[in-house]
Design an enzyme around this catalytic site. Structure first.
Site, PDB file in Angstrom:
ATOM      1  N   VAL A 102      49.630  26.183  46.832  1.00 24.33           N
ATOM      2  CA  VAL A 102      50.015  24.788  46.625  1.00 24.33           C
ATOM      3  C   VAL A 102      51.513  24.720  46.423  1.00 24.33           C
ATOM      4  CG1 VAL A 102      49.813  22.773  45.138  1.00 24.33           C
ATOM      5  CG2 VAL A 102      47.802  24.130  45.638  1.00 24.33           C
ATOM      6  N   GLY A 103      52.024  25.583  45.528  1.00 26.84           N
ATOM      7  CA  GLY A 103      53.449  25.610  45.238  1.00 26.84           C
ATOM      8  C   GLY A 103      54.250  26.102  46.431  1.00 26.84           C
ATOM      9  N   GLY A 181      48.966  15.235  37.532  1.00 26.76           N
ATOM     10  CA  GLY A 181      48.563  15.162  38.927  1.00 26.76           C
ATOM     11  C   GLY A 181      47.133  15.643  39.071  1.00 26.76           C
ATOM     12  N   ARG A 266      53.840  27.247  36.683  1.00 29.09           N
ATOM     13  CA  ARG A 266      54.826  28.187  37.196  1.00 29.09           C
ATOM     14  C   ARG A 266      55.599  28.791  36.021  1.00 29.09           C
ATOM     15  NH1 ARG A 266      52.301  28.372  41.034  1.00 29.09           N
ATOM     16  NH2 ARG A 266      52.844  28.026  43.225  1.00 29.09           N
ATOM     17  N   GLU A 295      57.228  37.748  38.203  1.00 30.36           N
ATOM     18  CA  GLU A 295      55.865  38.219  38.457  1.00 30.36           C
ATOM     19  C   GLU A 295      55.933  39.342  39.488  1.00 30.36           C
ATOM     20  OE1 GLU A 295      53.330  35.007  39.653  1.00 30.36           O
ATOM     21  OE2 GLU A 295      53.479  33.980  37.731  1.00 30.36           O
ATOM     22  N   HIS A 314      48.336  35.804  36.934  1.00 28.08           N
ATOM     23  CA  HIS A 314      48.384  34.709  37.916  1.00 28.08           C
ATOM     24  C   HIS A 314      47.104  34.666  38.753  1.00 28.08           C
ATOM     25  CE1 HIS A 314      51.269  32.072  40.511  1.00 28.08           C
ATOM     26  NE2 HIS A 314      50.053  31.547  40.424  1.00 28.08           N
ATOM     27  N   ILE A 315      46.005  34.366  38.096  1.00 29.24           N
ATOM     28  CA  ILE A 315      44.699  34.341  38.756  1.00 29.24           C
ATOM     29  C   ILE A 315      44.067  32.951  38.739  1.00 29.24           C
ATOM     30  CG2 ILE A 315      44.198  36.788  38.406  1.00 29.24           C
ATOM     31  CD1 ILE A 315      42.525  35.995  35.949  1.00 29.24           C
TER      32      ILE A 315
END
Length: 348
Positions: A102-103, A181, A266, A295, A314-315
């Site tokens: 998405v980012g 959002g 993030r 990361e 980051h899962i």
């Protein structure tokens, strides 16, 4: 590292399909393997000439720049930095960058736009998975799961004691959402059954339509007021120049000393050194992080030495269903970009 070039699932000896000699096929570079079903789909598309990194880890930068030369489309992950250097290396024929995320803070969208390169991303499909992970991390941090999981293995678990490993309940607490959002709203929906006393959110403009959809009272407020009121703060906004290091020493000073901070957005939204200081000196009570900066986080990071900080690798979107859906959407964006059609999701 293993680079394979192909146009379909069937390869001839040497790893190159005879159809690769057909120069009219657009060249696609896949930065890393996709989940199985999506990978099979991509490899079966006979209208493209596919070159792929089949190793599970990112290519070294120099190798990536070398492999992408002459490519018409790039299918990448968050780990590939798409900037002027990469665009120069690819060449002027590059038409599409499709990211399985998405980012898109790893992509210089302005530079792509200047060169006529279209950028696709994968919103919506990971909303549920990320919201579920956010709730899991929130509960685990509030209830000190990290310390609890270590105790049986380390020998700390002894006779029952009324104050040992006591955390915080969600019920009766004020929960503040920074960003409202898709993911912020999905987290709010999942908070309702936990009977928080109050839900508040901050974003550039109020969203009364989303407030109505939630069916429980939720209030828009300023960032500073949210920090002062909240027992639990959940970061659910995008990383932009305006939100980079939004959570810094000043922000932590406004929060309650009992406050818990959750970040599944993030890593760059938090000033990490300031967070370490706030956790060490008791400015805030605890933090749960699924994202960090950088990361992966170095194993000697101060954050990993703190009992009141729970870190995940980051899962947020890491479910089989979601990763397949993300990859499938990224493939569709790539193909539509090559064909000059409207993408399912395009970064403007």
């Amino acid at each position: 590292m293993r680079i394979v070039k192909q146009t379909s699932q069937r390869l001839v000896a040497g790893g190159t399909n005879t159809a690769d000699r057909m120069s009219d096929k657009p060249k696609v570079f896949l930065a890393r393997p996709l989940p199985p079903a999506a990978q099979k789909r991509l490899e079966s598309i006979s209208s493209i000439s596919l070159t792929q990194n089949t190793a599970p880890h990112p290519l070294p930068r120099a190798e990536l720049l070398s492999q992408i030369r002459g490519t018409h489309a790039l299918l990448c992950m968050l780990t590939e930095k798409v900037d002027a250097e990469l665009l120069d290396a690819a060449g002027p024929q590059l038409r599409t960058v499709s990211t399985v995320s998405v980012g898109f803070d790893h992509i210089d969208v302005k530079e792509c736009r200047k060169r006529g390169v279209r950028v696709g991303n994968t919103p919506d499909v990971l909303t549920d998975a990320t919201a579920e992970l956010t709730m899991g991390l929130l509960l685990a941090t509030c209830r000190r799961f990290g310390e609890g999981l270590r105790a049986p293995k380390s020998g700390e678990w002894s006779a029952w004691h009324p104050t040992w490993l006591c955390g915080q309940q969600v019920s009766g607490k004020v929960v503040g959402l920074v960003g409202f959002g898709r993911i912020g709203f999905a987290v709010a929906e999942r908070l309702v059954p936990f009977r928080a006393s109050k839900l508040i959110y901050t974003c550039p403009t109020p969203k009364p339509d989303m407030e109505t959809r939630l069916n429980v009272p939720v209030t828009h407020t300023s960032f500073d007021d949210l920090l002062r009121q909240s027992d639990i703060v959940v970061i659910a906004c995008a990383l932009t120049p305006e939100t980079r290091h939004l959570f810094n020493a000043r922000a932590f000073a406004l929060m309650k000393p009992t406050a818990v901070l959750i970040n599944t957005a993030r890593g760059g939204i938090i000033h990490q050194a300031d967070l370490v200081a706030a956790l060490r000196n008791g400015t805030i009570a605890a933090a749960g992080l699924d994202v960090t900066d950088p990361e992966p986080l170095p194993t000697d990071s101060d954050l990993l030495q703190l009992d009141n900080c729970l870190v995940l690798p980051h899962i947020g979107s890491a479910t089989v269903e979601t990763r397949e859906a993300m990859a499938d959407m990224a493939i569709e964006n790539l193909l539509r970009g090559l064909e000059g059609q409207a993408m399912l999701a395009e970064v403007k």
